[in-house]
Design a protein around this motif. Structure first.
Motif, PDB file in Angstrom:
ATOM      1  N   THR A   1     -43.110 -80.619   9.601  1.00 14.29           N
ATOM      2  CA  THR A   1     -42.162 -79.919   8.526  1.00 14.29           C
ATOM      3  C   THR A   1     -42.828 -79.075   7.683  1.00 14.29           C
ATOM      4  N   CYS A   2     -42.942 -77.921   7.450  1.00 15.26           N
ATOM      5  CA  CYS A   2     -43.915 -77.476   6.362  1.00 15.26           C
ATOM      6  C   CYS A   2     -44.167 -78.004   5.114  1.00 15.26           C
ATOM      7  N   ALA A   3     -42.934 -78.544   4.448  1.00 14.34           N
ATOM      8  CA  ALA A   3     -43.713 -79.356   3.217  1.00 14.34           C
ATOM      9  C   ALA A   3     -43.080 -80.192   2.862  1.00 14.34           C
TER      10      ALA A   3
ATOM     11  N   ILE B   1     -33.299 -60.901  16.274  1.00 18.23           N
ATOM     12  CA  ILE B   1     -34.541 -62.458  15.965  1.00 18.23           C
ATOM     13  C   ILE B   1     -34.901 -62.611  17.497  1.00 18.23           C
ATOM     14  N   LYS B   2     -36.083 -63.630  16.819  1.00 19.32           N
ATOM     15  CA  LYS B   2     -37.104 -63.679  18.405  1.00 19.32           C
ATOM     16  C   LYS B   2     -37.473 -64.845  17.919  1.00 19.32           C
ATOM     17  N   PRO B   3     -36.423 -66.197  18.812  1.00 17.62           N
ATOM     18  CA  PRO B   3     -37.154 -67.613  18.669  1.00 17.62           C
ATOM     19  C   PRO B   3     -37.959 -68.047  18.658  1.00 17.62           C
ATOM     20  N   SER B   4     -39.170 -69.617  18.038  1.00 17.40           N
ATOM     21  CA  SER B   4     -40.142 -69.905  19.063  1.00 17.40           C
ATOM     22  C   SER B   4     -39.980 -69.976  20.823  1.00 17.40           C
TER      23      SER B   4
ATOM     24  N   VAL C   1     -39.395 -60.886   8.115  1.00 18.47           N
ATOM     25  CA  VAL C   1     -39.617 -62.160   7.838  1.00 18.47           C
ATOM     26  C   VAL C   1     -39.698 -63.096   8.771  1.00 18.47           C
ATOM     27  N   PHE C   2     -41.168 -63.643   8.238  1.00 19.58           N
ATOM     28  CA  PHE C   2     -41.663 -65.064   9.296  1.00 19.58           C
ATOM     29  C   PHE C   2     -41.729 -66.056   8.811  1.00 19.58           C
ATOM     30  N   THR C   3     -41.765 -67.026   9.856  1.00 18.38           N
ATOM     31  CA  THR C   3     -41.549 -68.461   9.734  1.00 18.38           C
ATOM     32  C   THR C   3     -42.780 -69.077  10.012  1.00 18.38           C
ATOM     33  N   GLY C   4     -44.058 -69.493  10.453  1.00 18.80           N
ATOM     34  CA  GLY C   4     -45.108 -70.402  11.131  1.00 18.80           C
ATOM     35  C   GLY C   4     -46.172 -70.324  10.555  1.00 18.80           C
ATOM     36  N   SER C   5     -47.159 -70.184  11.381  1.00 20.02           N
ATOM     37  CA  SER C   5     -48.838 -70.749  11.358  1.00 20.02           C
ATOM     38  C   SER C   5     -49.495 -69.502   9.971  1.00 20.02           C
ATOM     39  N   THR C   6     -50.619 -69.603  10.075  1.00 22.50           N
ATOM     40  CA  THR C   6     -50.841 -68.608   8.100  1.00 22.50           C
ATOM     41  C   THR C   6     -51.721 -67.909   9.415  1.00 22.50           C
TER      42      THR C   6
ATOM     43  N   VAL D   1     -42.696 -59.776  23.287  1.00 22.57           N
ATOM     44  CA  VAL D   1     -41.761 -59.592  21.749  1.00 22.57           C
ATOM     45  C   VAL D   1     -42.165 -59.471  20.543  1.00 22.57           C
ATOM     46  N   GLY D   2     -43.229 -61.136  19.892  1.00 24.94           N
ATOM     47  CA  GLY D   2     -42.962 -60.671  18.989  1.00 24.94           C
ATOM     48  C   GLY D   2     -43.902 -59.808  17.993  1.00 24.94           C
ATOM     49  N   PRO D   3     -45.423 -59.558  18.468  1.00 26.43           N
ATOM     50  CA  PRO D   3     -46.152 -58.342  18.279  1.00 26.43           C
ATOM     51  C   PRO D   3     -45.279 -57.263  18.164  1.00 26.43           C
TER      52      PRO D   3
ATOM     53  N   PRO E   1     -51.993 -81.629   9.892  1.00 23.51           N
ATOM     54  CA  PRO E   1     -51.875 -82.065  11.681  1.00 23.51           C
ATOM     55  C   PRO E   1     -50.772 -81.683  11.947  1.00 23.51           C
ATOM     56  N   PHE E   2     -49.442 -81.501  11.261  1.00 19.28           N
ATOM     57  CA  PHE E   2     -48.453 -81.195  11.385  1.00 19.28           C
ATOM     58  C   PHE E   2     -47.292 -82.255  12.879  1.00 19.28           C
ATOM     59  N   GLY E   3     -47.779 -83.524  11.969  1.00 19.49           N
ATOM     60  CA  GLY E   3     -47.508 -84.662  13.568  1.00 19.49           C
ATOM     61  C   GLY E   3     -47.532 -85.506  12.442  1.00 19.49           C
TER      62      GLY E   3
ATOM     63  N   SER F   1     -36.792 -60.978  12.278  1.00 17.71           N
ATOM     64  CA  SER F   1     -36.982 -62.229  12.542  1.00 17.71           C
ATOM     65  C   SER F   1     -37.267 -63.210  13.482  1.00 17.71           C
ATOM     66  N   ILE F   2     -38.688 -63.516  12.986  1.00 13.59           N
ATOM     67  CA  ILE F   2     -39.060 -64.699  13.887  1.00 13.59           C
ATOM     68  C   ILE F   2     -39.917 -66.081  13.698  1.00 13.59           C
ATOM     69  N   THR F   3     -38.876 -66.709  14.206  1.00 10.70           N
ATOM     70  CA  THR F   3     -39.032 -68.878  14.022  1.00 10.70           C
ATOM     71  C   THR F   3     -39.601 -69.129  14.760  1.00 10.70           C
ATOM     72  N   PRO F   4     -40.218 -70.491  13.998  1.00 12.07           N
ATOM     73  CA  PRO F   4     -41.327 -71.315  14.790  1.00 12.07           C
ATOM     74  C   PRO F   4     -40.283 -72.339  15.241  1.00 12.07           C
ATOM     75  N   TRP F   5     -40.551 -73.578  15.855  1.00 17.19           N
ATOM     76  CA  TRP F   5     -40.006 -74.453  16.898  1.00 17.19           C
ATOM     77  C   TRP F   5     -39.658 -75.717  15.865  1.00 17.19           C
ATOM     78  N   ASN F   6     -40.099 -75.513  14.316  1.00 13.27           N
ATOM     79  CA  ASN F   6     -39.694 -77.568  13.846  1.00 13.27           C
ATOM     80  C   ASN F   6     -38.658 -77.838  13.359  1.00 13.27           C
TER      81      ASN F   6
ATOM     82  N   LEU G   1     -43.635 -64.117   3.741  1.00 10.81           N
ATOM     83  CA  LEU G   1     -43.982 -64.544   5.258  1.00 10.81           C
ATOM     84  C   LEU G   1     -43.768 -66.301   4.460  1.00 10.81           C
ATOM     85  N   GLU G   2     -43.355 -67.594   4.953  1.00 15.05           N
ATOM     86  CA  GLU G   2     -43.960 -68.151   4.857  1.00 15.05           C
ATOM     87  C   GLU G   2     -44.583 -69.374   5.693  1.00 15.05           C
ATOM     88  N   LEU G   3     -45.258 -69.610   5.711  1.00 14.17           N
ATOM     89  CA  LEU G   3     -46.363 -69.919   5.878  1.00 14.17           C
ATOM     90  C   LEU G   3     -46.618 -71.112   6.032  1.00 14.17           C
ATOM     91  N   GLY G   4     -47.940 -71.998   7.126  1.00  9.46           N
ATOM     92  CA  GLY G   4     -47.973 -73.672   6.974  1.00  9.46           C
ATOM     93  C   GLY G   4     -48.359 -74.367   5.442  1.00  9.46           C
ATOM     94  N   GLY G   5     -48.588 -75.391   5.615  1.00 10.90           N
ATOM     95  CA  GLY G   5     -48.712 -76.480   3.878  1.00 10.90           C
ATOM     96  C   GLY G   5     -50.130 -76.944   4.264  1.00 10.90           C
TER      97      GLY G   5
HETATM   98  P1  NAD Z   1     -46.412 -69.909  15.248  1.00  8.71           P
HETATM   99  O1  NAD Z   1     -47.239 -69.171  13.834  1.00  8.71           O
HETATM  100  O2  NAD Z   1     -47.269 -70.535  16.520  1.00  8.71           O
HETATM  101  O3  NAD Z   1     -45.708 -69.116  15.984  1.00  8.71           O
HETATM  102  C1  NAD Z   1     -44.634 -69.049  14.878  1.00  8.71           C
HETATM  103  C2  NAD Z   1     -42.913 -67.456  15.447  1.00  8.71           C
HETATM  104  O4  NAD Z   1     -44.504 -66.484  16.040  1.00  8.71           O
HETATM  105  C3  NAD Z   1     -42.904 -67.863  17.175  1.00  8.71           C
HETATM  106  O5  NAD Z   1     -42.219 -67.698  17.094  1.00  8.71           O
HETATM  107  C4  NAD Z   1     -44.347 -67.403  18.207  1.00  8.71           C
HETATM  108  O6  NAD Z   1     -43.554 -66.563  19.127  1.00  8.71           O
HETATM  109  C5  NAD Z   1     -44.148 -66.035  17.049  1.00  8.71           C
HETATM  110  N1  NAD Z   1     -45.595 -65.174  17.704  1.00  8.71           N
HETATM  111  C6  NAD Z   1     -47.118 -66.159  17.708  1.00  8.71           C
HETATM  112  N2  NAD Z   1     -47.531 -64.828  17.638  1.00  8.71           N
HETATM  113  C7  NAD Z   1     -47.495 -64.015  17.194  1.00  8.71           C
HETATM  114  C8  NAD Z   1     -47.787 -62.509  16.925  1.00  8.71           C
HETATM  115  N3  NAD Z   1     -48.501 -62.212  16.867  1.00  8.71           N
HETATM  116  N4  NAD Z   1     -46.976 -61.842  16.408  1.00  8.71           N
HETATM  117  C9  NAD Z   1     -45.880 -62.063  15.930  1.00  8.71           C
HETATM  118  N5  NAD Z   1     -45.153 -63.100  16.202  1.00  8.71           N
HETATM  119  C10 NAD Z   1     -45.680 -63.916  17.098  1.00  8.71           C
HETATM  120  O7  NAD Z   1     -46.230 -71.635  14.616  1.00  8.71           O
HETATM  121  P2  NAD Z   1     -45.309 -72.718  15.306  1.00  8.71           P
HETATM  122  O8  NAD Z   1     -46.487 -73.545  15.673  1.00  8.71           O
HETATM  123  O9  NAD Z   1     -43.958 -72.051  15.764  1.00  8.71           O
HETATM  124  O10 NAD Z   1     -44.739 -73.102  13.673  1.00  8.71           O
HETATM  125  C11 NAD Z   1     -45.997 -74.368  13.099  1.00  8.71           C
HETATM  126  C12 NAD Z   1     -46.287 -73.751  11.486  1.00  8.71           C
HETATM  127  O11 NAD Z   1     -45.203 -73.014  10.948  1.00  8.71           O
HETATM  128  C13 NAD Z   1     -47.073 -74.260  10.902  1.00  8.71           C
HETATM  129  O12 NAD Z   1     -48.246 -74.160  10.222  1.00  8.71           O
HETATM  130  C14 NAD Z   1     -46.068 -74.955   9.671  1.00  8.71           C
HETATM  131  O13 NAD Z   1     -46.778 -75.177   8.473  1.00  8.71           O
HETATM  132  C15 NAD Z   1     -45.511 -73.705   9.667  1.00  8.71           C
HETATM  133  N6  NAD Z   1     -43.913 -73.619   8.479  1.00  8.71           N
HETATM  134  C16 NAD Z   1     -43.875 -72.758   7.377  1.00  8.71           C
HETATM  135  C17 NAD Z   1     -42.286 -73.205   7.403  1.00  8.71           C
HETATM  136  C18 NAD Z   1     -42.261 -72.894   5.849  1.00  8.71           C
HETATM  137  O14 NAD Z   1     -41.388 -72.333   4.984  1.00  8.71           O
HETATM  138  N7  NAD Z   1     -43.610 -72.129   5.132  1.00  8.71           N
HETATM  139  C19 NAD Z   1     -41.338 -73.915   7.652  1.00  8.71           C
HETATM  140  C20 NAD Z   1     -41.958 -74.174   8.586  1.00  8.71           C
HETATM  141  C21 NAD Z   1     -42.872 -73.518   9.721  1.00  8.71           C
END
Ligand code: NAD
Length: 476
Positions: free
Chosen positions: A281-283, A172-175, A223-228, A209-211, A380-382, A145-150, A247-251
């Motif tokens: 927040t993604c959504a 699990i690897k948090p942000s 299972v990853f939530t973060g940027s596209t 760690v993440g890669p 913009p995520f802001g 599990s790899i998670t984002p900061w929001n 993959l739960e990514l950007g919106g």
């Molecule tokens: P990010 O992609 O920068 O980082 C997310 C996680 O991935 C962090 O833990 C980071 O350390 C890790 N990571 C970075 N590079 C990696 C790699 N090469 N391999 C493996 N892991 C790696 O995202 P963020 O800035 O933390 O979060 C913001 C983004 O997340 C926004 O685009 C937002 O829309 C999206 N988001 C989506 C959802 C959803 O459910 N769709 C929910 C919350 C956030």
């Protein structure tokens, strides 16, 4: 200063060095966290693999009881967890319309109990004189599990609980920006779960760690939530052993306001679904399309609310919006605002940083922009929203759909049936009518197009942590 270790095979594990976690309300570090690396991922995967046979065979009722116990432990530590969430994310304890750290911890508790109660029954497809055919759902093995900061704690729960419920073990690897509340959750969980079932590896910015998780041959699913952009990298690295992926990514969600709406009646709700958690927040609603007949009135109402919003340190109970979570995100918001200005955007309010320490930015609303500007085309995520004028409903649906993203969308109208019919034409994973971004633990949530692969929550989400085994028993 708080010190945070990793947790591998039930043991706290330090690292040769640590990295700081910044409180975005002050710009100062409040915790030091173990800076793990790929060797810690190897150790955590080995611990999770070792724990998998016994955990996957543990009686269903026992696993369920442990997960409910975990929900109870979160509840017992709610004030502590809320404070950690506020310190690391900047999110207010209470927040705009009650969307704050209290909701994050409360939601984590609710999701844990609802997910613990889900079932994976055996499906019988055929049972006659010739044969009986059953479909079984089996755990995959080790889930990374790899998670984002929001929403760090809530998203950790969204990943971990269904994975464990289905009989998998987890690393699990948090942000790196927000690992503290997650580490506390993993610690609390390890007082209940057998060693190795849930492991935590923390890594500093730019660590391997993440890669190394994404490419690890001992991990069966990510299972990853973060940027596209990161999601695409993970998908490429995961190909080595054909990892399963959610993959739960950007919106860049569009909301469309029809001309039959009363601007005064709807403005507060629209403001909340756009600006809660500072738009991080993604959504969240991120592009607001308003019919020309009510455009100026709704713009004025929203700007009035923005100007009355209490921005400050999230630890103060009256704060509605905290700081932006990190300096890089704040710079991105500033660059997007500068682009909007250069393209003739009309700033109805905000548009600048707040002086003093911390990463504060005034809630900002920009009128008269269209596609082709960064504020409309990018997430913009802001705390900054473009309000875009439209005249024709078919045209505005095409504009809303003209995006590589497809997470959520909404239609606002006094005629819900008409709005629902229009909403179904939006290319996105969830459509809300007179609402936006409201998720619940029993309804699937996920993105289409480049907003993701797969869904989370409820039965649809749970089965993503399983593989199918078909059993055919011949009778004749
Ligand atoms: P990010 O992609 O920068 O980082 C997310 C996680 O991935 C962090 O833990 C980071 O350390 C890790 N990571 C970075 N590079 C990696 C790699 N090469 N391999 C493996 N892991 C790696 O995202 P963020 O800035 O933390 O979060 C913001 C983004 O997340 C926004 O685009 C937002 O829309 C999206 N988001 C989506 C959802 C959803 O459910 N769709 C929910 C919350 C956030």
């Amino acid at each position: 200063m708080k010190n945070v270790s990793m947790l591998i095979g039930g043991q706290a594990v330090a690292a040769p060095s640590t990295f700081p976690v910044i409180n975005p309300a002050t710009g100062e570090a409040f915790a030091q966290v173990a800076a793990g690396n790929a060797s810690h991922v190897d150790a955590a995967v080995a611990a999770a693999r070792k724990a998998f046979p016994a955990w996957s065979r543990t009686a269903d009722s026992e696993r369920k009881a442990m997960l409910h116990g975990l929900g109870a432990a979160l509840e017992a530590h709610m004030p502590e967890l809320m404070e950690l969430v506020t310190l690391e994310t900047g999110k207010p304890l209470n927040g705009l319309n009650g969307v704050g750290a209290g909701m994050e911890v409360g939601g984590s508790i609710a999701w844990t109990h609802v997910t613990a109660d889900l079932e994976l029954p055996v499906e019988v497809l055929q049972d006659n004189a010739e044969a009986r055919v059953e479909v079984h759902r089996k755990p995959l093995g080790v889930v990374g599990s790899i998670t984002p900061w929001n929403w760090p704690l809530m998203i950790a729960i969204w990943h971990v609980i269904p994975a464990l419920r289905a009989g998998n073990t987890v690393v699990i690897k948090p942000s790196e920006l927000t690992p503290v509340a997650t580490a506390r959750f993993v610690e609390l969980a390890n007082a209940i779960l057998p060693p190795g079932v849930l492991n935590l590896v923390t890594g500093a910015a730019g660590s391997d760690v993440g890669p190394s998780m994404a490419s690890h041959p001992g991990i069966d699913k990510i299972v990853f939530t973060g940027s596209t952009i990161t999601g695409k990298k993970i998908m490429a690295s995961a190909a080595g052993n054909l990892k399963r992926l959610t993959l739960e990514l950007g919106g860049n969600d569009a909301g469309i306001v029809l001309p039959d709406v009363d601007p005064k009646a709807v403005a507060a709700k629209l403001f909340g679904v756009t600006f809660h958690n500072n738009g991080q927040t993604c959504a969240c609603l991120k592009r607001l399309y308003v019919h020309e007949s009510i455009y100026e009135e709704l713009c004025a109402e929203l700007a009035k609310i923005a100007q009355a919003t209490v921005v400050g340190d999230g630890l103060q109970p009256e704060t509605q919006l905290g700081p932006v979570q990190n300096a890089m995100q704040l710079e991105k918001v500033e660059a997007i605002a500068a682009d909007a200005r250069a393209r003739g955007g009309r700033f109805l309010c905000g548009g600048k940083r707040r002086p003093g320490p911390g990463y504060f930015y005034e809630p900002t609303i920009v009128a008269d922009l269209a596609e082709g500007s960064r504020l409309v085309d990018e997430e913009p995520f802001g705390p900054i929203l473009p309000i875009i004028k439209y005249a024709d409903i078919d045209e505005v649906i095409a504009r809303a759909n003209n995006s590589p993203n497809g997470l959520g969308g909404s239609i606002w109208s006094s005629d819900p049936a008409r709005a629902a019919a229009l909403g179904l034409r939006l290319e996105c994973g969830t459509v809300w009518i007179n609402e936006h971004g409201a998720v619940q633990p029993d309804a699937p949530f996920g993105g289409v197009k480049q907003s993701g692969i797969g869904v989370e929550f409820g039965q649809h989400g749970l089965v993503e942590y399983t593989s199918i085994q078909t059993l055919k028993i011949m009778k004749a």
